[in-house]
Design an enzyme around this catalytic site. Structure first.
Site, short mmCIF file in Angstrom:
data_model
loop_
_atom_site.label_atom_id
_atom_site.label_comp_id
_atom_site.label_asym_id
_atom_site.label_seq_id
_atom_site.Cartn_x
_atom_site.Cartn_y
_atom_site.Cartn_z
N GLY A 183 0.80 -1.24 0.00
CA GLY A 183 0.00 0.00 0.00
C GLY A 183 0.82 1.27 0.00
O GLY A 183 0.26 2.35 0.15
N HIS A 224 0.75 -5.49 -11.58
CA HIS A 224 1.40 -5.17 -12.86
C HIS A 224 2.93 -5.06 -12.71
O HIS A 224 3.63 -4.98 -13.70
CB HIS A 224 0.78 -3.92 -13.50
CG HIS A 224 1.32 -2.61 -12.99
ND1 HIS A 224 1.18 -1.44 -13.68
CD2 HIS A 224 2.02 -2.29 -11.87
CE1 HIS A 224 1.76 -0.45 -13.01
NE2 HIS A 224 2.27 -0.94 -11.91
C1 SAM Z 1 3.59 0.54 -7.72
S1 SAM Z 1 3.67 0.62 -6.00
C2 SAM Z 1 1.99 0.70 -5.54
C3 SAM Z 1 1.79 1.38 -4.24
C4 SAM Z 1 0.34 1.55 -3.80
N1 SAM Z 1 -0.40 0.32 -3.76
C5 SAM Z 1 -0.37 2.55 -4.66
O1 SAM Z 1 -1.43 2.26 -5.16
O2 SAM Z 1 0.15 3.65 -4.84
C6 SAM Z 1 4.12 -1.03 -5.52
C7 SAM Z 1 4.33 -1.17 -4.03
O3 SAM Z 1 4.67 -2.52 -3.75
C8 SAM Z 1 5.60 -2.49 -2.68
N2 SAM Z 1 6.37 -3.74 -2.63
C9 SAM Z 1 7.28 -4.19 -3.51
N3 SAM Z 1 7.77 -5.36 -3.11
C10 SAM Z 1 7.17 -5.66 -1.95
C11 SAM Z 1 7.25 -6.76 -1.05
N4 SAM Z 1 8.05 -7.77 -1.31
N5 SAM Z 1 6.47 -6.75 0.03
C12 SAM Z 1 5.62 -5.73 0.27
N6 SAM Z 1 5.51 -4.66 -0.54
C13 SAM Z 1 6.27 -4.63 -1.64
C14 SAM Z 1 6.46 -1.32 -3.03
O4 SAM Z 1 7.21 -0.85 -1.96
C15 SAM Z 1 5.45 -0.32 -3.51
O5 SAM Z 1 4.99 0.49 -2.48
#
Ligand code: SAM
Length: 900
Positions: A358, A440
């Site tokens: 999130g 995605h």
């Molecule tokens: C494209 S962003 C989307 C953020 C948010 N959901 C939004 O709508 O703005 C993807 C998110 O996935 C998180 N993320 C990536 N790998 C992760 C992991 N292994 N565990 C938890 N979160 C993760 C990232 O830190 C990032 O905040």
């Protein structure tokens, strides 16, 4: 046939222009005073004066939503009519707001004339966007049809020069230099002195951009910004930008950063796509050592996944640019649309929503302010969660202190932890898991793993909400297996094009952005955007089933709700329940590599990488007005009022304040210039709520939510839910009553608005507003398929006029219209093939709830060309105009949302 198709596309453009022009004209009528000095008169591009005659009695007759064809509208003999049927004749001169000019820069960092703001705002109006999409799609198709194929191929094959020149434009800070030069532009010889590049080169690069409408060649070799290049303006001065310490993208809307990112490693990665996938083309195309191996790895000759590479020494500037660049993509989704993407109001008090991945809680903050009965857990990587806590502490610490929201550092490739909320010794059950723009980012096998962890922690009642782009096919989307016993996929849209039009069913160029993004994810992470079928199949591998889909308005962004089903045996045996991923193979989206070798598993991806976390919380505007379906013009999306704005190198953060509280004695007709909300709620049961407030109709009967400033003076926590068990009339001289006779007749059926029952008085006091209310006004509300379901209910069908009558009556009986002499009419639109229709027709109800009847529509052409399965409700002023306090604009999308 080709001529016929071309003519049909051409007609579509004309109709769409009519629609846009009508919206601009109506807005001009709404906002103008009958004096010669309307603000619109100062437009640089000449605006067209129209003559409006005084209203005639017959104007109140049922004037269908007739539009004047584009060509006819140009004829001086044709009487002009606005969308609400007002004729534009002689007595009063109204200057009509013009569509923003391509040649005129509208810098996000500058203050503008009110008329320019209004014109830009209207360009973000959902109906205008829908019409412009049809224009863009039709123009693209006409061009492809008539242009010589070889030249079209040249356009495609050599388009690489565009991002290259665009990168130059942005990185050389030419936009800022041209801003300083003003509308007369700057000669390349002078520009050359500033950017230190030979003037001949400059002229040719800028001319290529001008040819693609991205800059403007004012005179030979003299260039200026236009409306498109101007939105890349960082707001910094050229002098500032010469300083090496200057961070160009800090405190900007992120568009320049986004352009820089796209035209740098993303562009370079894309150029290696074929080399990566076809071994015959390049020795580097051999399969990667990890499942995220992508053209990026070939282009940059690295085996590191993108984010790991980004964090290597030497890439500091790129890493720093990433956050602002993500902020620049905010416009991909209509702000706040997630509110309408799920029936949040149906969740029980205290339900726990877990936003997985999130970020710093942007989505959760919006939802938490809108739905005070819900609790939120925001999960992300620990360092992102830490940022989130800091950001929330600053904006609304009480959410954290009260336990309504909490952050949790958690790796989504590991099993979900038990949810212990503050002050609770029992673990909470997750009501909804949100995955917004997370799927995605990952290849299929990774997504399965994430979903499986959620599935294993889900209760039978837990829902999963996936928010991401939903890619439409480029053809009419027929069932792959029509004979299948399976239920058809919910939310399947077979074509976005108006029914019977020759347009590409996915609207071609108008929707290209979703496909750009799809391949960007592919070339960078070996990830992708997905079609609805692809997503449905993917979630099923982890034991989920999509049961509902809400498509974004005029965007390919969508909200897919899934429920738990049995986990397939194959998945259970491939993925352990401890977080270890077994058998995840390389390369393809399905996780199957060419060699079948076992490659690095998701849990080996370090938790400290960037991963595209957004860096901005929603603006206060977005929190206070989260009405995604609103038909009111929005601010242009890059001009959020509360976003920090850099001006002349100085960052100015607009005051975080609500509009001042109106003095209680200010009533109707006084202080016309005061800028304050148009409604205040005054109720004896809540004597302290006399502050600016906004009512959101919720579906829960007799519950009115009031947004008001926090008692501690904080401007961000606006929420107060007040239960009004009984609401009824209470006479008062200048107040419109929140009471509706019709309302109760629909109380036992699914209602559009909350059923309010007799009880203590609740009054709406009219406030003066910039616009006079004593005139014609109309507002159109569109009801999507989801809402239409209500109209097919037995209660709705049996009410006078059937489903449409029900809709019209409910609209006319909206509290703010009762007694105002206004009327509402509802019209159904033929739906798409294969989608159940409500019978075409039209019903009308006046605001007293008396006269109603169903009529065949006289003219439905322009609307039916939208080809969507929906109904519209149009609310019109009565003969005497709208009464103060019955301002239809206030009956906005919020109540539509409540219907879901
Ligand atoms: C494209 S962003 C989307 C953020 C948010 N959901 C939004 O709508 O703005 C993807 C998110 O996935 C998180 N993320 C990536 N790998 C992760 C992991 N292994 N565990 C938890 N979160 C993760 C990232 O830190 C990032 O905040």
């Amino acid at each position: 046939m080709t001529f016929a198709a071309l003519r049909s596309l051409y007609a579509l453009i004309g109709d769409a222009l009519d629609d846009i022009e009508r919206i601009y004209r109506d807005a001009s009528l709404d906002s103008s005073s009958p004096t010669p000095t309307t603000p619109y008169a100062v437009l640089t591009s000449p605006c067209t004066p129209y003559r409006r005659r005084a209203p005639r009695a017959e104007d109140d007759d049922e004037t269908e939503d007739e539009y004047v064809p584009y060509s006819a509208a140009r004829s001086p003999k044709t009487p002009r009519r606005t969308g609400n049927g007002a004729s534009l004749d002689s007595d009063v001169t109204v200057n009509v707001l013009d569509f923003p000019s391509l040649d005129m820069p509208y810098y996000p960092t500058e203050e503008h004339d009110q008329s320019l703001d209004a014109a830009e705002s209207l360009a973000s109006h959902p109906d205008v966007i829908a019409a412009t999409n049809r224009i863009v799609a039709a123009c693209g198709q006409i061009g492809a049809t008539v242009h010589r194929p070889f030249l079209t191929l040249c356009d495609a094959a050599m388009a690489y020069h565009l991002p290259a020149c665009l990168r130059f434009l942005e990185a050389s800070h030419t936009v800022e230099l041209l801003r300083a030069a003003g509308p007369d532009g700057m000669h390349v010889s002078e520009l050359s002195r500033h950017v230190n590049v030979e003037e001949g080169k400059l002229a040719h690069m800028l001319r290529l951009l001008a040819t693609h409408h991205i800059t403007r060649e004012v005179r030979p070799n003299v260039f200026a910004n236009n409306r498109i290049s101007a939105i890349m303006d960082s707001g910094k001065t050229p002098e500032d930008l010469r300083r090496p310490s200057q961070d160009k993208y800090e405190s900007t809307n992120g568009i320049a950063a986004f352009v820089n990112l796209s035209t740098d490693e993303l562009f370079k990665s894309a150029s290696y796509l074929a080399d990566c996938y076809l071994p015959t083309l390049s020795p580097k195309s051999t399969e990667g050592v990890h499942a995220m191996h992508a053209p990026f790895n070939v282009a940059f000759d690295t085996e590191l996944p993108y984010f790991e590479w980004l964090e290597r020494p030497g890439n500091e500037a790129r890493l720093k640019r990433f956050g602002p660049a993500m902020t620049g993509t905010a416009a991909w989704e209509v702000p706040g649309a997630i509110i309408g993407g799920f029936p949040w109001h149906e969740l029980k008090e205290g339900s726990v929503v877990v936003d997985v991945g999130g970020g710093i809680g942007s989505t959760a903050m919006l939802l938490a302010h809108t739905f005070p009965h819900l609790k939120f857990v925001i999960q992300d990587r620990p360092q992102v969660a830490e940022h989130g806590v800091a950001a929330w502490r600053e904006r609304c610490p009480e959410m954290l202190d009260s336990g309504r929201a909490m952050f949790l550092g958690h790796d989504f490739f590991l099993p979900q932890p038990a949810l212990f909320l503050p002050n609770s010794i029992e673990p909470a059950a997750p009501s909804v898991y949100i995955l917004r723009v997370v799927t995605h980012d990952w290849p299929d096998a990774f997504v399965t793993k994430i979903l499986l962890n959620l599935r294993r922690a889900a209760t039978p009642d837990t829902k999963l909400l996936i928010a991401d782009h939903i890619l439409p096919h480029a053809c009419y989307d027929e069932d792959e297996d029509a004979a299948s016993e399976e239920d058809p996929l919910p939310g399947m849209v077979r074509s976005l094009a108006p029914q019977g039009s020759p347009l590409l069913p996915n609207l071609g160029k108008a929707n290209a952005n979703a496909y750009w993004l799809d391949l960007t994810m592919r070339v960078t992470f070996n990830a992708q955007e997905r079609t609805l079928r692809e997503m449905a199949a993917l979630v099923q591998t982890a034991g989920w089933k999509i049961v509902d889909v809400v498509h974004g308005e005029s965007s390919s962004f969508g909200y897919m709700t899934a429920v738990p089903i049995d986990i397939p045996e194959a998945t259970s045996s491939s993925f352990s329940s401890t977080g270890t991923v077994m058998n995840v193979k390389a390369s393809g989206a399905t996780g199957r590599g060419r060699s079948g070798s076992v490659l690095s598993a998701p849990e080996s991806i370090r938790m400290d990488h960037t991963f595209g976390s957004h860096t901005a919380l929603p603006t206060e505007d977005a929190i206070r007005k989260p009405a995604p379906k609103s038909k009111r013009p929005l601010l242009p999306w890059w001009r959020s009022k509360s976003a920090p704005i850099a001006k002349g190198g100085k960052v100015v953060t607009p005051e975080k304040k609500l509009p001042p509280l109106p003095p209680p004695e200010v009533g109707m007709g006084k202080s016309p210039k005061a800028r304050r909300p148009k409604l205040s709620l005054i109720t004896p049961s809540m004597p302290d709520i006399r502050s600016p407030a906004r009512v959101l109709h919720t579906r829960s009967n007799s519950k009115v939510r009031i947004l008001s400033p926090g008692t501690n003076g904080s401007s961000t926590c606006l929420q107060d839910t007040v239960q009004f068990p009984r609401v009824s009339a209470g006479p008062s001289s200048d107040d419109t009553l929140l009471q509706s006779p019709l309302m109760s007749s629909f109380a036992d059926g699914p209602t559009l608005l909350p059923a309010l029952e007799p009880g203590p008085p609740l009054k709406v006091r009219a406030r003066p507003s910039r616009t006079s209310l004593k005139k014609k006004a109309s507002q159109v509300f569109e009801f999507t398929k989801a809402s239409m379901a209500h109209l097919r209910s037995p209660t709705a069908r049996e009410s006078p006029g059937g489903g449409l009558g029900h809709l019209a009556a409910a609209a006319a009986s909206t509290p703010r219209l009762v007694g105002s002499g206004a009327s509402a009419s509802a019209m159904s639109i033929p739906s798409l093939p294969g989608v159940e229709e409500s019978p075409p027709g039209r019903a009308r109800a006046d605001s007293e709830g008396g006269k109603m009847g169903v009529r065949e529509p006289r003219k439905m052409r322009s609307r039916s060309q939208l080809g969507l399965a929906h109904a519209t409700v149009e609310v019109r002023a009565g003969r005497a105009g709208l009464r103060d306090g019955a301002r239809v604009e206030n009956w906005d999308g919020a109540s539509v949302e409540g219907d879901r």
